[in-house]
Design an enzyme around this catalytic site. Structure first.
Site, PDB file in Angstrom:
ATOM      1  N   CYS A   1       0.867  -1.187   0.000  1.00 26.51           N
ATOM      2  CA  CYS A   1       0.000   0.000   0.000  1.00 26.51           C
ATOM      3  C   CYS A   1       0.897   1.229   0.000  1.00 26.51           C
ATOM      4  CB  CYS A   1      -0.976  -0.007   1.178  1.00 26.51           C
ATOM      5  SG  CYS A   1      -0.290   0.415   2.771  1.00 26.51           S
ATOM      6  N   GLY A   2       0.293   2.381  -0.091  1.00 20.97           N
ATOM      7  CA  GLY A   2       1.055   3.623  -0.195  1.00 20.97           C
ATOM      8  C   GLY A   2       2.091   3.788   0.899  1.00 20.97           C
TER       9      GLY A   2
END
Length: 92
Positions: free
Chosen positions: A9-10
């Site tokens: 994820c980011g």
């Protein structure tokens, strides 16, 4: 043979933790021998050589040498079973 799944994820914290647990349980319940590694999206490029599948909670910035699935359904709760099946299909 043991498979490796990158869950990205980011930031590598919140959403990937939820997805990581879901993927780990899915693989365990289906008898798939795999290691699930949680990472930031920026780390995927350097880790893809040793992995079999990428499961990402965000849009991937590039294409990779290995298959990648977007795990939005695990966050929204919509069509989770379909994503489960795609993950299993890639790893069996």
């Amino acid at each position: 043979m043991k498979k490796t799944v990158l869950v990205a994820c980011g930031a590598g914290i919140a959403t990937s933790t939820v997805v990581c647990e879901r993927v780990e349980n899915l693989l365990k319940d289906n008898g798939v021998n795999a290691e699930v590694i949680q990472c930031k999206i920026a780390e995927v490029s350097s880790r893809q050589e040793d992995a079999d599948l990428i499961v990402s909670t965000t849009i991937l910035p590039t294409t990779y040498k290995i298959p990648a699935l977007i795990a939005t359904s695990y966050i929204t709760g919509i069509n989770m079973e379909a994503l489960d099946q795609k993950i299993l299909d890639h790893l069996k």
